[in-house]
Design a protein around this motif. Sequence first.
Motif, PDB file in Angstrom:
ATOM      1  N   SER A 533     -19.917  -0.667  44.530  1.00 30.94           N
ATOM      2  CA  SER A 533     -20.759  -1.805  44.910  1.00 30.94           C
ATOM      3  C   SER A 533     -21.570  -1.468  46.157  1.00 30.94           C
ATOM      4  O   SER A 533     -21.182  -0.613  46.965  1.00 30.94           O
ATOM      5  N   TYR A 534     -22.685  -2.180  46.319  1.00 30.39           N
ATOM      6  CA  TYR A 534     -23.551  -2.057  47.493  1.00 30.39           C
ATOM      7  C   TYR A 534     -23.770  -3.457  48.052  1.00 30.39           C
ATOM      8  O   TYR A 534     -24.288  -4.334  47.359  1.00 30.39           O
ATOM      9  N   ASP A 535     -23.356  -3.646  49.303  1.00 20.36           N
ATOM     10  CA  ASP A 535     -23.514  -4.932  49.970  1.00 20.36           C
ATOM     11  C   ASP A 535     -24.796  -4.894  50.795  1.00 20.36           C
ATOM     12  O   ASP A 535     -24.876  -4.199  51.812  1.00 20.36           O
ATOM     13  N   LEU A 536     -25.827  -5.630  50.366  1.00 22.45           N
ATOM     14  CA  LEU A 536     -27.121  -5.604  51.037  1.00 22.45           C
ATOM     15  C   LEU A 536     -27.134  -6.446  52.305  1.00 22.45           C
ATOM     16  O   LEU A 536     -28.088  -6.356  53.085  1.00 22.45           O
ATOM     17  N   GLY A 537     -26.116  -7.276  52.511  1.00 28.95           N
ATOM     18  CA  GLY A 537     -26.085  -8.128  53.696  1.00 28.95           C
ATOM     19  C   GLY A 537     -26.680  -9.492  53.430  1.00 28.95           C
ATOM     20  O   GLY A 537     -27.624  -9.646  52.633  1.00 28.95           O
ATOM     21  N   GLN A 538     -26.162 -10.490  54.107  1.00 25.43           N
ATOM     22  CA  GLN A 538     -26.570 -11.864  53.850  1.00 25.43           C
ATOM     23  C   GLN A 538     -27.951 -12.202  54.406  1.00 25.43           C
ATOM     24  O   GLN A 538     -28.550 -13.202  54.012  1.00 25.43           O
ATOM     25  N   HIS A 539     -28.479 -11.396  55.317  1.00 27.54           N
ATOM     26  CA  HIS A 539     -29.733 -11.740  55.991  1.00 27.54           C
ATOM     27  C   HIS A 539     -30.951 -11.038  55.405  1.00 27.54           C
ATOM     28  O   HIS A 539     -32.052 -11.179  55.911  1.00 27.54           O
ATOM     29  N   ILE A 540     -30.755 -10.276  54.335  1.00 28.21           N
ATOM     30  CA  ILE A 540     -31.856  -9.531  53.725  1.00 28.21           C
ATOM     31  C   ILE A 540     -32.276 -10.194  52.417  1.00 28.21           C
ATOM     32  O   ILE A 540     -31.439 -10.544  51.592  1.00 28.21           O
ATOM     33  N   VAL A 541     -33.586 -10.362  52.249  1.00 32.72           N
ATOM     34  CA  VAL A 541     -34.150 -10.789  50.968  1.00 32.72           C
ATOM     35  C   VAL A 541     -34.755  -9.553  50.320  1.00 32.72           C
ATOM     36  O   VAL A 541     -35.852  -9.111  50.683  1.00 32.72           O
ATOM     37  N   PRO A 542     -34.042  -8.920  49.376  1.00 28.50           N
ATOM     38  CA  PRO A 542     -34.528  -7.653  48.815  1.00 28.50           C
ATOM     39  C   PRO A 542     -35.720  -7.871  47.883  1.00 28.50           C
ATOM     40  O   PRO A 542     -35.768  -8.839  47.117  1.00 28.50           O
ATOM     41  N   GLU A 543     -36.678  -6.962  47.957  1.00 32.17           N
ATOM     42  CA  GLU A 543     -37.844  -6.994  47.071  1.00 32.17           C
ATOM     43  C   GLU A 543     -37.970  -5.723  46.248  1.00 32.17           C
ATOM     44  O   GLU A 543     -38.584  -5.734  45.190  1.00 32.17           O
ATOM     45  N   ARG A 544     -37.402  -4.637  46.743  1.00 34.46           N
ATOM     46  CA  ARG A 544     -37.424  -3.369  46.002  1.00 34.46           C
ATOM     47  C   ARG A 544     -36.190  -2.549  46.400  1.00 34.46           C
ATOM     48  O   ARG A 544     -35.919  -2.357  47.582  1.00 34.46           O
ATOM     49  N   ILE A 545     -35.438  -2.091  45.402  1.00 35.03           N
ATOM     50  CA  ILE A 545     -34.260  -1.249  45.601  1.00 35.03           C
ATOM     51  C   ILE A 545     -34.462   0.022  44.801  1.00 35.03           C
ATOM     52  O   ILE A 545     -34.661  -0.032  43.579  1.00 35.03           O
ATOM     53  N   GLU A 546     -34.447   1.155  45.491  1.00 32.70           N
ATOM     54  CA  GLU A 546     -34.671   2.436  44.821  1.00 32.70           C
ATOM     55  C   GLU A 546     -33.414   3.283  44.924  1.00 32.70           C
ATOM     56  O   GLU A 546     -32.755   3.327  45.969  1.00 32.70           O
ATOM     57  N   PHE A 547     -33.078   3.962  43.827  1.00 30.54           N
ATOM     58  CA  PHE A 547     -31.873   4.786  43.764  1.00 30.54           C
ATOM     59  C   PHE A 547     -32.239   6.265  43.839  1.00 30.54           C
ATOM     60  O   PHE A 547     -33.301   6.682  43.391  1.00 30.54           O
ATOM     61  N   SER A 548     -31.293   7.031  44.404  1.00 29.09           N
ATOM     62  CA  SER A 548     -31.430   8.492  44.433  1.00 29.09           C
ATOM     63  C   SER A 548     -30.109   9.095  44.009  1.00 29.09           C
ATOM     64  O   SER A 548     -29.047   8.716  44.520  1.00 29.09           O
ATOM     65  N   GLN A 549     -30.184  10.024  43.066  1.00 31.51           N
ATOM     66  CA  GLN A 549     -28.954  10.642  42.562  1.00 31.51           C
ATOM     67  C   GLN A 549     -29.275  12.022  42.015  1.00 31.51           C
ATOM     68  O   GLN A 549     -30.283  12.229  41.352  1.00 31.51           O
ATOM     69  N   ARG A 550     -28.406  12.972  42.331  1.00 33.41           N
ATOM     70  CA  ARG A 550     -28.542  14.295  41.738  1.00 33.41           C
ATOM     71  C   ARG A 550     -28.283  14.207  40.233  1.00 33.41           C
ATOM     72  O   ARG A 550     -27.594  13.316  39.756  1.00 33.41           O
ATOM     73  N   ALA A 551     -28.838  15.160  39.507  1.00 30.62           N
ATOM     74  CA  ALA A 551     -28.616  15.207  38.065  1.00 30.62           C
ATOM     75  C   ALA A 551     -27.120  15.295  37.783  1.00 30.62           C
ATOM     76  O   ALA A 551     -26.398  16.060  38.426  1.00 30.62           O
ATOM     77  N   ILE A 552     -26.638  14.492  36.828  1.00 31.48           N
ATOM     78  CA  ILE A 552     -25.206  14.462  36.531  1.00 31.48           C
ATOM     79  C   ILE A 552     -24.966  14.853  35.086  1.00 31.48           C
ATOM     80  O   ILE A 552     -25.888  14.882  34.249  1.00 31.48           O
ATOM     81  N   ASP A 553     -23.714  15.136  34.798  1.00 29.58           N
ATOM     82  CA  ASP A 553     -23.295  15.535  33.457  1.00 29.58           C
ATOM     83  C   ASP A 553     -23.636  14.436  32.452  1.00 29.58           C
ATOM     84  O   ASP A 553     -23.402  13.250  32.695  1.00 29.58           O
ATOM     85  N   ALA A 554     -24.187  14.841  31.304  1.00 31.74           N
ATOM     86  CA  ALA A 554     -24.586  13.866  30.286  1.00 31.74           C
ATOM     87  C   ALA A 554     -23.395  13.124  29.700  1.00 31.74           C
ATOM     88  O   ALA A 554     -23.562  12.054  29.090  1.00 31.74           O
ATOM     89  N   THR A 555     -22.181  13.655  29.877  1.00 28.69           N
ATOM     90  CA  THR A 555     -20.999  12.983  29.321  1.00 28.69           C
ATOM     91  C   THR A 555     -20.593  11.777  30.161  1.00 28.69           C
ATOM     92  O   THR A 555     -19.790  10.960  29.715  1.00 28.69           O
ATOM     93  N   ILE A 556     -21.116  11.655  31.377  1.00 38.00           N
ATOM     94  CA  ILE A 556     -20.770  10.528  32.238  1.00 38.00           C
ATOM     95  C   ILE A 556     -21.595   9.314  31.825  1.00 38.00           C
ATOM     96  O   ILE A 556     -22.829   9.358  31.798  1.00 38.00           O
ATOM     97  N   LYS A 557     -20.930   8.224  31.504  1.00 34.62           N
ATOM     98  CA  LYS A 557     -21.617   6.988  31.131  1.00 34.62           C
ATOM     99  C   LYS A 557     -21.851   6.141  32.375  1.00 34.62           C
ATOM    100  O   LYS A 557     -20.941   5.960  33.186  1.00 34.62           O
TER     101      LYS A 557
END
Length: 616
Positions: A533-557
């Motif tokens: 989980s990611y807790d954005l905090g109660q005082h933030i109104v999010p408008e855009r959330i971007e993810f970054s992740q290294r390439a992972i094994d295709a067997t991982i769902k």
Amino acid sequence: DVMKSFNILFMNDFDSSKLKEEQYEVLKEWVKQGGFLIIGTGPNGTKTLSIFEDEFITGRKGELTKVSGKALGQFVGVDFNEVMEIMDIKLENGITLLKHDDIDLAQYVSKGRGRILILSFDMGLEPFFSWRLNRNFMEKMVQEILPSFYGRDYSGKYVSIARGNYYNIDRALKTIPELPLPNYQTAIIMFGIYIILAAPVSYTILKKRDRRELMWAVVPALSLAFAVIIYFMGFGTRFTGPIFNKLTIIHGDERGNMASQSFGGIFSPNKTDLIVESADGTRIKPLAYTDNYFSSYLRWDERKIDTKIMVSPKSSIEFYDVGVWDMMTISLEEDRVLEGNITSQVIYKDSGFTGFIENGTDLDLEDCYIITSNEYMPVGDIKSGEKKELAGKAVRYYGDRYDLLNSLYDVNSLRNNVRNMTNEKIQEIRTQNQKRYLLDYHFDFNLSPTIEGVKLIGWSSSPSTSQIRVNGKEVKSYNRTLLVWDLTLDIQSGEEIELPWGYIKPSINDKVVKGNYDPYSNSIYGTGVLEVSYDLGQHIVPERIEFSQRAIDATIKQYIWNVKEQRWDNGDFAGFVIQGEDIAKYVDTNNLLLLKFELNDSSFQIPQITVKGRMK
């Protein structure tokens, strides 16, 4: 000096108001410098706490009440249900160790390098006084709070035990970039000239004169002449007495809280005994490594004394039979940490940092960086008293501290450039290595293996305020200080905000995985189901959330929790973006975002996120 001989003081059933002001100030300073004060209260708590009316100990003293001592018994694994009369105390900024319902029975607060333990009961009254396990209880209590010198490291009062990857300290102390080096190019040329003169030239000349029998005298004479020349060439790099290399790590924040660690390495060009003493009252101890101290299997009658430690009235150490250039390591406990403060106004915007950092300390800082768990930005040098304006893009790395170290101090690229190797390049390689070793030790020494929040790191070679004498004389000293300062992002209500990559830490909620979590690389490996989980905090109104992740094994769902539909949606979080209507779809009313991964004997790095939005 008398107080320095004590690690722990007990204050129980004592009218502390009888202490003179000077005595009270000495007591406070003793705690700040690493002392452990244990205070018993209960029915006598009012008089025992009577002198603590300033900011040294703050909180609320409640009424006397009677409770069961069951929690004390559970602490040492037995039944203890006797009724105890206690004082209901709420310690400000205190950490609770024992409690009965909502009443704290044992709590402590940190002051500088020391701590204060407040017990809500009187240690000299029944039933605690006659309890057969009262000593076991107090020993375990002290062990819980101060494991560094009590119980586990019985020598800690006299010897400092290096922890973590302590070999980094050893390497850093043995690396002295400023040590002068002979000009190796000149030496190679001189050696080549010697070979030419000693062999073909001398032989040819003597052969023409039919005096080849003189070769036995000419070659030794040339050897002697060149030895004298080489001796004088290296005269500037020669040491006639011991030298001292000191390294310091200072960690602080904008509230003015600071802590420091200092280490020293003493080297001698001769085999000798070394008597090391402080020149300014700084406390010194031998620095021992956990895998080789007290590890000899010799009988005591076969041992010889190699170190003598004097604790009081003046701190000193005697090292016996020290070999040539063997390093004797010490730790230094300094009363003075740093003069001044670092102030800042730092804003993260468009993947970079803006604002300013003002160096109000007495250190000239060089080679400074702003670092986070996934990004860094060069800042350059910040002189003492200078206000540095920030502007630039941050550079991404993968959240592995070794990636960060390789990015900041890339010694391999310097080594590979052999053709252009000069004395200046060699000194730069040694400097980068020393910085790398010391920063790596700092990362490892701290409980959190990943970088928390936003930090400034900088270096200083300013002369040290603490000095030592070796064999009664001042010695040539080399100094380097690492400053690590916690910065706060400047975020105002109603303003647009952007949070750096990794600033919001992922939390592992439910791990049903046969495997393990590697916090250094932020990776999970094994088999099973994992929720993050990611807790954005109660005082933030999010408008855009971007993810970054290294390439992972295709067997991982991979899945993301759909708040509206109350179901798991399939996902791929490499470059994944949530914005617009999808914010309400995947972020719940508590500003939580939830992911799930199914592993099958595989590993992957937990995704990092950056958030854009505005403050409420």
